[in-house]
Write a protein that holds these residues in place. Structure first.
Motif, PDB file in Angstrom:
ATOM      1  N   HIS A 159      -5.754   1.099  -3.155  1.00 64.04           N
ATOM      2  CA  HIS A 159      -6.812   1.552  -2.252  1.00 64.04           C
ATOM      3  C   HIS A 159      -6.716   0.831  -0.924  1.00 64.04           C
ATOM      4  O   HIS A 159      -6.614  -0.399  -0.882  1.00 64.04           O
ATOM      5  CB  HIS A 159      -8.188   1.288  -2.870  1.00 64.04           C
ATOM      6  N   TYR A 183       0.855  -1.192   0.000  1.00 63.91           N
ATOM      7  CA  TYR A 183       0.000   0.000   0.000  1.00 63.91           C
ATOM      8  C   TYR A 183       0.897   1.250   0.000  1.00 63.91           C
ATOM      9  O   TYR A 183       0.639   2.210  -0.722  1.00 63.91           O
ATOM     10  CB  TYR A 183      -0.919  -0.045   1.217  1.00 63.91           C
ATOM     11  N   ILE A 199      -0.611  -1.603  -4.206  1.00 64.02           N
ATOM     12  CA  ILE A 199      -2.025  -1.715  -3.817  1.00 64.02           C
ATOM     13  C   ILE A 199      -2.522  -0.272  -3.675  1.00 64.02           C
ATOM     14  O   ILE A 199      -1.996   0.489  -2.856  1.00 64.02           O
ATOM     15  CB  ILE A 199      -2.181  -2.491  -2.492  1.00 64.02           C
ATOM     16  N   ASP A 216      -8.738  -2.243  -0.240  1.00 66.06           N
ATOM     17  CA  ASP A 216      -8.319  -3.564  -0.748  1.00 66.06           C
ATOM     18  C   ASP A 216      -7.626  -4.393   0.336  1.00 66.06           C
ATOM     19  O   ASP A 216      -7.443  -5.596   0.177  1.00 66.06           O
ATOM     20  CB  ASP A 216      -7.374  -3.407  -1.950  1.00 66.06           C
TER      21      ASP A 216
END
Ligand code: FAD
Length: 560
Positions: free
Chosen positions: A56, A49, A54, A59
Motif C-alpha cells: 500500500h 512498492y 510493500i 505504508d
C-alpha cells in the motif's frame, strides 16, 4: 515574540528539521512548505512498492501532515512551491499550486531542504508515456499503474547506480525482462570492479542483460507514441516496452543560488557544521548541501537519507537558537539485488588513488559465519588503508548474508579513526550461526596489519597488468580435489601440508623467480608464505584473496 521558522521541502531533511525545532522550542511558529502532495515519505521504499513487497502506498508515508499538525503543532502546506526568497526582508514567496496565487511569509530562520533532482538529458523521444524516472510517490504510482495495466514484457533501465539496481530487482519480481545500460565499465560506480562483478553476476543470474561502457543516444517511438526502441551511442538498438532513467541526481540549488547563498566546490550548497549557509538566518540540509567527507577532510556530496536526517535535525535545533553540530559523513550505503547485497563505506581504491593516498588494499573472501555450521556463505571484502598511519580509508563488502553487519562495524570503526590493526583486535559477537571466532572483520584487520608492517608482501591481482614484467611462479597450495575445479594456468601444485618436505623441489623450479603462493582465499597461502620466507626463498608474495580473487579479476577482465 515567538520565533518564526520556515522550511522549504518536507521530506527527510525538512521533516526532521521541523520536528526537532518543535522539540526544542514549544513556542516557535513552524511552517513546512512542500511543493508535492506528500510530506515525510520514504523515497527509499519506492522500489519495493513497485515490486509489490510493500503493498500500500500509504505504508510509504512515514508521517502524515495531520500527525505533524497534531503531535508537533506544525503548519504544513502541501502543494505549495516556494518561488523566491528575499533575505533582506526575511521573506519568502509561496505559490499555492492548487488554488493559484502567491503569498508572502516572514521568517526569523529559513531552512532550505529542497533535495536533489534526477539528471534527465533531453534525449529525443523521452516525452513518451512509457518513459519514467523514480524520485517521488507520484513517479512510483505512474510507473506501477503502467506496469499493472499494460503488463510490459521488456524494460530498459539506463544507469547502474543503486536506484537502477533496485528497479531491476523490482521489475524482475514483476516478471519483466530487463536490459540495463551503464556508461561506465561497471555498475555501482562508487565501488571497485572486482567487488561489483559479483553484483553483475547476480544480475545475469536473474536473467537481466547488462550492457556496460555504453550510453543512450535517443528513443524511437511507434505510431502510438510509445518508446519501442532505445538507440545506444554505438548505434545498437534495443527493443523495450518501458524505459526507466536513473543516471544520478544533482543538488537542487536554484532557490538557494537566486537567494545569494554561496555554493561549494561540489556545486551543492556550502554550509558550516551548524548547517548555516553564507546568508544570515538561512540554514540548509539534505541532498541539496555538501558535507564534510570524514575520510578526506574535504567537502563532498552524498545524496543519502541518513545524513539528510542528521543534518535536518541539526538545522532544526539551530534555527531556534540551539548549538548542534553535524560532524560529516562517510557515504555509507547498502543495496540488495536478488540474493546479493553490496555495501560500501569511506573510499574505494579508485577514490583513494584520486585523492593521492599511499595505501594498501586487503582482499579477502571469508565465510559469513563458522564454516561447520550449515548455510555459511562467502563474503567478498575489500578494504583500503593508508600506508604510513594504517588508518582505514574505506571498505566494500558483497555477499548473500552478513553484509549489513560487517559494513556497519567497518563504518563505525572508520568514523572513530580506526587503524587497520585495530580491526583485528575488535571484540565482536560470536556464536556459530552469526559469525566466526575470528570474524571476517578481524581477519581483514590481521591481513591488513601484516601488509602495513611488511610482515607479508601481497601479489595484487588488480595490478597484474602492471606486473607483467615481473617473472612470477604461482604456487597452488590447495588440495588435489580443489585443483580439479580449476587452477591458475601453469601454477606449481603442492598442498600446503606437503610444502615443507617439497622445498628443495620448489626452490629448483622457481630458479630465482618470485613465488606467489595462493589458496582459496589467502590463509593457507599465508602459512606457505611464512614457511618459504623463513626457508630463505628470497622473493615471495601472497596472492591477495587467493583463487577467489583470481576468479573475480578474471570475470572483470572478461567483461572489459
Ligand atoms: P528529498 O527527499 O528529495 O526532499 C526534498 C523535498 O523538497 C521534495 O519533496 C521536493 O518536492 C521539495 N521541494 C524542493 N523545492 C521546493 C520548493 N521550492 N518549494 C517547496 N518544496 C520544494 N538513500 C539511502 O540512504 N538509502 C536508500 O536505500 C535510498 N533509496 C532511495 C531510493 C529512491 C528511489 C530514491 C529516489 C532515493 C533513495 N535514497 C536512498 C536517497 C534518499 O531518499 C535521499 O537522500 C533523501 O530523501 C534526501 O532527503 P532530502 O530531504 O534532502 O530531499
Amino acid at each position: 515574540m515567538p520565533k518564526r521558522v520556515l522550511i522549504v521541502g518536507g521530506v527527510a531533511a525538512g521533516a526532521s528539521a521541523a520536528t526537532k525545532a518543535r522539540r526544542e522550542d514549544e513556542e516557535a511558529e513552524i511552517c513546512l512548505f512542500e511543493r508535492g502532495p506528500y510530506v515525510s515519505f520514504a523515497n527509499c521504499g519506492l522500489p519495493y512498492y513497485i515490486s509489490g513487497e510493500i503493498n500500500h502506498m500509504e505504508d510509504l508515508l512515514v508521517v502524515t501532515p495531520k500527525r505533524l499538525e497534531d503531535r508537533f503543532n506544525l503548519q504544513v502546506f502541501v502543494n505549495h512551491a516556494v518561488r523566491r526568497v528575499d533575505p533582506k526582508k526575511r521573506q519568502i514567496y509561496v505559490e499555492d499550486l492548487e488554488r493559484g496565487g502567491i503569498k508572502t511569509h516572514s521568517y526569523d530562520s529559513l531552512i532550505l531542504a529542497p533535495g536533489a533532482y534526477p539528471i534527465a538529458p533531453p534525449f529525443p523521444g523521452r516525452d513518451a508515456p512509457n518513459f519514467f524516472m523514480l524520485r517521488t510517490i507520484p513517479d512510483a504510482e505512474d510507473l506501477k499503474k503502467f506496469i499493472d495495466e499494460r503488463e510490459p514484457k521488456r524494460a530498459l533501465i539506463v544507469g547502474g547506480g543503486f536506484i537502477g539496481l533496485e528497479a531491476l530487482e523490482a521489475f524482475t519480481a514483476r516478471g519483466i525482462g530487463v536490459t540495463l545500460v551503464e556508461m561506465l565499465p561497471h555498475v555501482l560506480p562508487n565501488m571497485d570492479p572486482e567487488t561489483t562483478v559479483h553484483v553483475e553476476e547476480e544480475m545475469s543470474r536473474m536473467g537481466a542483460k547488462i550492457i556496460l561502457g555504453n550510453g543512450v543516444k535517443s528513443f524511437e517511438k511507434d505510431s502510438s507514441g510509445l518508446i519501442k526502441k532505445t538507440i545506444l551511442e554505438n548505434g545498437r538498438r534495443i527493443a523495450c516496452d518501458l524505459v526507466l532513467l536513473s543516471i544520478g541526481v544533482r543538488p537542487d540549488v536554484k532557490l538557494a543560488k537566486e537567494s545569494g547563498v554561496e555554493m561549494g566546490a561540489t556545486g551543492a550548497i556550502k554550509v558550516n557544521d551548524r548547517m548555516e549557509t553564507s546568508v544570515r538566518g538561512i540554514f540548509a540540509a539534505g541532498d541539496a548541501v555538501e558535507s564534510l567527507n570524514l575520510v578526506t577532510g574535504k567537502p563532498g556530496w552524498f545524496a543519502l537519507a541518513g545524513p539528510a536526517n542528521q543534518q535536518g535535525r541539526v538545522a532544526g535545533a539551530n534555527a531556534v537558537g540551539k548549538d548542534l553540530r553535524f560532524r560529516g559523513t562517510l557515504g555509507t550505503f547498502i543495496v540488495r539485488i536478488g540474493k546479493i547485497v553490496a555495501a560500501k563505506t569511506g573510499l574505494s581504491e579508485r577514490e583513494a588513488q584520486t585523492e593521492g593516498y599511499d595505501f594498501i588494499t586487503v582482499l579477502n573472501h571469508p565465510m559469513h559465519h563458522a564454516t561447520y555450521y550449515p548455510g555459511a556463505k562467502t563474503l567478498h571484502m575489500k578494504l583500503v588503508a593508508e600506508k604510513g598511519s594504517g588508518r582505514v580509508l574505506g571498505a566494500q563488502v558483497v555477499g548473500e548474508e552478513g553484509v549489513d553487519k560487517r559494513i556497519d562495524v567497518l563504518a563505525t570503526a572508520i568514523f572513530f579513526g580506526a587503524k587497520i590493526g585495530d580491526l583485528g583486535d575488535l571484540n565482536l559477537a560470536y556464536a556459530p550461526p552469526f559469525g566466526a571466532a575470528r570474524d571476517p572483520v578481524n581477519q581483514a584487520g590481521l591481513v591488513g596489519s601484516h601488509l602495513i608492517s611488511g610482515e607479508v608482501e601481497a601479489y595484487h591481482p588488480v595490478r597484474a597488468k602492471d606486473q607483467d614484467g615481473e617473472d612470477v611462479v604461482f604456487l597452488d597450495v590447495r588440495t588435489p580435489k580443489e585443483w580439479e575445479k580449476g587452477t591458475i594456468p601453469n601454477a606449481l601444485k603442492i598442498p600446503v601440508d606437503e610444502l615443507r618436505k617439497s622445498l628443495p623441489e620448489v626452490k629448483a623450479k622457481i630458479r630465482g623467480r618470485c613465488v606467489v603462493p595462493y589458496c582459496m582465499e589467502g590463509y593457507r597461502s599465508y602459512i606457505a608464505y611464512r614457511m618459504l620466507k623463513q626457508k630463505s626463498v628470497e622473493c615471495v608474495k601472497n596472492y591477495a584473496g587467493g583463487y577467489l580473487s583470481y576468479l573475480s579479476h578474471r570475470a572483470v577482465d572478461i567483461e572489459e
